[in-house]
Scaffold this motif. Structure first.
Motif, PDB file in Angstrom:
ATOM      1  N   ASN A  55       0.846  -1.199   0.000  1.00 22.70           N
ATOM      2  CA  ASN A  55       0.000   0.000   0.000  1.00 22.70           C
ATOM      3  C   ASN A  55       0.878   1.245   0.000  1.00 22.70           C
ATOM      4  OD1 ASN A  55      -1.936   1.925   0.314  1.00 22.70           O
ATOM      5  ND2 ASN A  55      -2.658   1.222   2.305  1.00 22.70           N
ATOM      6  N   PRO A  56       1.218   1.762  -1.199  1.00 19.63           N
ATOM      7  CA  PRO A  56       2.178   2.874  -1.285  1.00 19.63           C
ATOM      8  C   PRO A  56       1.691   4.155  -0.608  1.00 19.63           C
ATOM      9  CG  PRO A  56       1.427   2.184  -3.470  1.00 19.63           C
ATOM     10  CD  PRO A  56       0.726   1.322  -2.498  1.00 19.63           C
ATOM     11  N   GLY A  57       0.393   4.252  -0.373  1.00 22.78           N
ATOM     12  CA  GLY A  57      -0.128   5.478   0.222  1.00 22.78           C
ATOM     13  C   GLY A  57      -0.007   5.498   1.743  1.00 22.78           C
ATOM     14  N   THR A  58       0.391   4.392   2.319  1.00 21.73           N
ATOM     15  CA  THR A  58       0.380   4.313   3.773  1.00 21.73           C
ATOM     16  C   THR A  58       1.661   4.917   4.371  1.00 21.73           C
ATOM     17  OG1 THR A  58      -0.053   2.808   5.601  1.00 21.73           O
ATOM     18  CG2 THR A  58       1.454   2.025   3.926  1.00 21.73           C
ATOM     19  N   THR A  59       1.695   4.991   5.699  1.00 19.25           N
ATOM     20  CA  THR A  59       2.911   5.478   6.358  1.00 19.25           C
ATOM     21  C   THR A  59       4.008   4.414   6.242  1.00 19.25           C
ATOM     22  OG1 THR A  59       2.019   4.589   8.403  1.00 19.25           O
ATOM     23  CG2 THR A  59       1.739   6.950   8.035  1.00 19.25           C
TER      24      THR A  59
END
Lengths: 299, 316
Positions: free
Chosen positions: A273-277
């Motif tokens: 999930n590239p959008g996560t922290t």
């Protein structure tokens, strides 16, 4: 037989097979082989023209030079290839397709790590016989040679994991246009000027100290870094870690293994999930605890 | 026991910062359907499709694919095997050969020899690229690249295809080829969700239509039901005689709301509100009144006209 091997490789790790097919083109292979062979030939030629007495010193200098060159080339070129590849994949949008496949993230990232720097691996692999031959001729400690290649692999695994993490972060979080293209060069520069010297400094001081490398080196270079064959003791929580080969290697490899494992936790999270922290809460606690324990131990 | 819908979303919402891209979408797509998703730019179609493809995590709401609910921050490997996703830009690896590219993706989805080779061959035939199997991808035309992307999307035999603007930028011939391939895939039992701005294409093969506007799914129904929803229709009547008496006659009919003489002076376009029986009755009355009718037919509103009539708002 070749097709069976390719088939097995592809079933085990499709990403690795894809990298092999994309990178091992006749022209690229020729370039890597020619570069490696020319490099070795030039080194050999240069040392053969030096007036070394006794002649064994020639082999020793050659072995020692290659000892220094290989990690610099491997870490710098390998990390450049990895960061650049991930940036390109993200820019093209192809990384999304790989993410959407049901293969575990670990497998895909491992395929990247083994496959993307194939050409540097090839060039370095071709230099290993000359290094080992020169080392053995010059009486380089055998255990040092074994340790050298073990640490090269362990160090490479750690640093390339970090390079992949940096590649994923720099490709999805580029703030300005063009930032991605300089990311690979910046990381390679960091590797060349910071990581590789640190790698040598640590190993000379701790890991290889009990193996007699410094003493062997001092024989040939009385005024170099190896001139003092006595080992400066390095303590961690009161325990001298560079007095025995088991301890020095155990410590180095365990630290590298823990650091690499922590990086991989972040890698898997970020790849999925590239959008996560970059890290979860408990991962951040684990990293802080690890770094504090490591640093406080040397206090 | 009935099969669960291939796609079922509940209150599906996606927020990027302060902006809501998709808002509370309840969507159901049944097995074997070709569902067309239309809407202006920025309506949320791509975000919705990306969430269904597991490429984007929803902010709120649930997605079930084939009855299996997607779990956030989990690999969802089983669900991923059922989905084939083709984004609008269909990126490819130019350094690979066509065969190697498909082989790579087939292996990513755990296909193994001998089924692997057989499947690759089947798919290449389906997308009409069998004579390009050993060509570098960089040498293919845009249409071929697009078909190769479709091949990559279906290589693992998904049950659901998610296509985001798949025909944008293609020439008419490539579009026709693409439509044919989709029809073949539907006949093979695939469920397809496709977004496109080329509504005439969707009209040709979609069974249901969803209209998105400002992140919301404002309409979702079978295409036939959409056409029949508004009973206002247009009739075209041609005669060899003078049009004026015909026009007067029609204007007196209670179900005719508007009459327009078409510029070629031989036809009248009539806006008529009524059922099929009412249309039959109108034709009978014209013949009884001795009008020399040579053509009488009903025109259907196109999807484009329906869409525009619904008064979409540009959101971008």
């Amino acid at each position: 037989m070749t097709s069976t091997f390719i088939n097995r490789l592809g079933n085990w790790n499709p990403q690795l097979l894809r990298e092999c097919r994309g990178r091992l083109k006749p022209r690229s292979i020729t370039a890597a082989v020619v570069l490696s062979v020319i490099g070795q030939a030039l080194l050999g030629l240069w040392f053969s023209q030096q007036d070394f007495e006794p002649v064994l010193k020639r082999w020793a200098n050659l072995a020692e030079t290659i000892t220094w060159i290989l990690p610099y080339v491997l870490f710098t070129a390998g990390s450049y290839y990895l960061v650049s590849d991930l940036n390109q994949e993200e820019k093209r949008g192809t990384l999304n397709f790989i993410r959407l496949s049901p293969r575990p993230s670990r497998q895909i990232l491992l395929g990247k790590m083994l496959g993307v720097p194939l050409l540097p691996y090839l060039a370095i692999g071709l230099a290993i016989p000359l290094h080992v031959l020169a080392g053995l001729k010059a009486g380089m400690p055998l255990f040092f040679l074994l340790s050298y290649y073990l640490l090269l692999m362990a160090g490479g695994f750690f640093w390339f994991s970090f390079a992949i993490l940096y590649g994923l972060l720099s490709s999805t979080r580029a703030i300005v246009v063009g930032q991605q293209s300089v990311a690979a060069v910046a990381f390679a520069g960091l590797t060349l000027f910071v990581l590789s010297p640190l790698y040598f400094a640590w190993n000379l001081l701790v890991t290889w100290a009990p193996l007699g490398f410094n003493a062997w080196s001092a024989k040939w270079h009385p005024y170099s870094y190896g001139s003092n064959s006595d080992t400066t003791p390095v303590q961690w929580f009161g325990q001298i870690i560079n007095e025995s080969a088991w301890l020095s290697h155990g410590f180095t490899l365990v630290v590298l293994a823990i650091a690499t494992a922590l990086i991989w936790l972040m890698l898997v999270r970020l790849f999925r999930n590239p959008g996560t922290t970059v890290m979860s809460k408990w991962q951040s606690y684990a990293i802080v605890a690890f770094l504090e324990a490591l640093v406080v131990g040397f206090w | 026991m009935t099969n669960p819908p291939v796609i079922a979303t509940t209150q599906l919402t996606k927020q990027f910062g302060d902006s809501i891209a998709v808002s509370q979408v309840d969507l159901q797509v049944q097995s074997g359907e070709i569902y067309g998703l239309i809407g202006p730019n920025g309506a949320g179609k791509t975000t919705l499709i990306r969430m269904l493809a597991t490429a984007e995590e929803p902010t709120l709401g649930t997605i079930a694919i084939g009855g299996q609910t997607l779990i956030q921050n989990q690999p969802n490997s089983e669900v991923k095997r059922r989905i084939g996703f083709l984004p609008d830009d269909f990126p490819l690896y130019d350094d690979l050969l066509v065969w190697d590219y498909l082989d790579y993706f087939a292996r990513l989805y755990y296909l193994r020899e001998p089924e692997l080779n057989q499947r690759l061959q089947e798919v290449l035939v389906l997308v009409d690229l069998e004579n390009k199997r050993d060509s570098p991808i960089s040498t293919l035309s845009r249409g071929m690249k697009q078909r190769l992307s479709l091949a990559r999307t279906i290589i693992h035999q998904p049950t659901l295809l998610l296509l985001d603007e798949p025909v944008s930028g293609l020439d008419p011939v490539a579009r026709v080829q693409f439509r044919q391939t989709l029809k073949t895939l539907q006949q093979q039992g695939l469920t397809i969700l496709i977004s496109s701005h080329i509504l005439s294409d969707l009209e040709d093969f979609c069974t249901s239509i969803g209209i998105m506007q400002m992140g919301q799914l404002v309409e979702s129904s079978e295409l036939r039901a959409l056409y029949n929803r508004d009973q206002t229709q247009q009739l075209i009547i041609s005669t060899v005689a003078d049009l004026a008496p015909l026009e007067s006659f029609l204007q007196e009919h209670s179900l005719v709301s508007e009459c327009n003489i078409i510029p070629d002076k031989h036809r009248i376009a009539v806006t008529f509100t009524g059922t099929n029986d009412d249309i039959v009755a109108l034709l009978r009355s014209l013949i009884s009144a001795n009008f020399p009718i040579i053509d009488f037919h009903r025109t259907q509103e196109s999807l484009e006209e329906i869409f525009i009539k619904m008064g979409y708002r540009q959101t971008s």
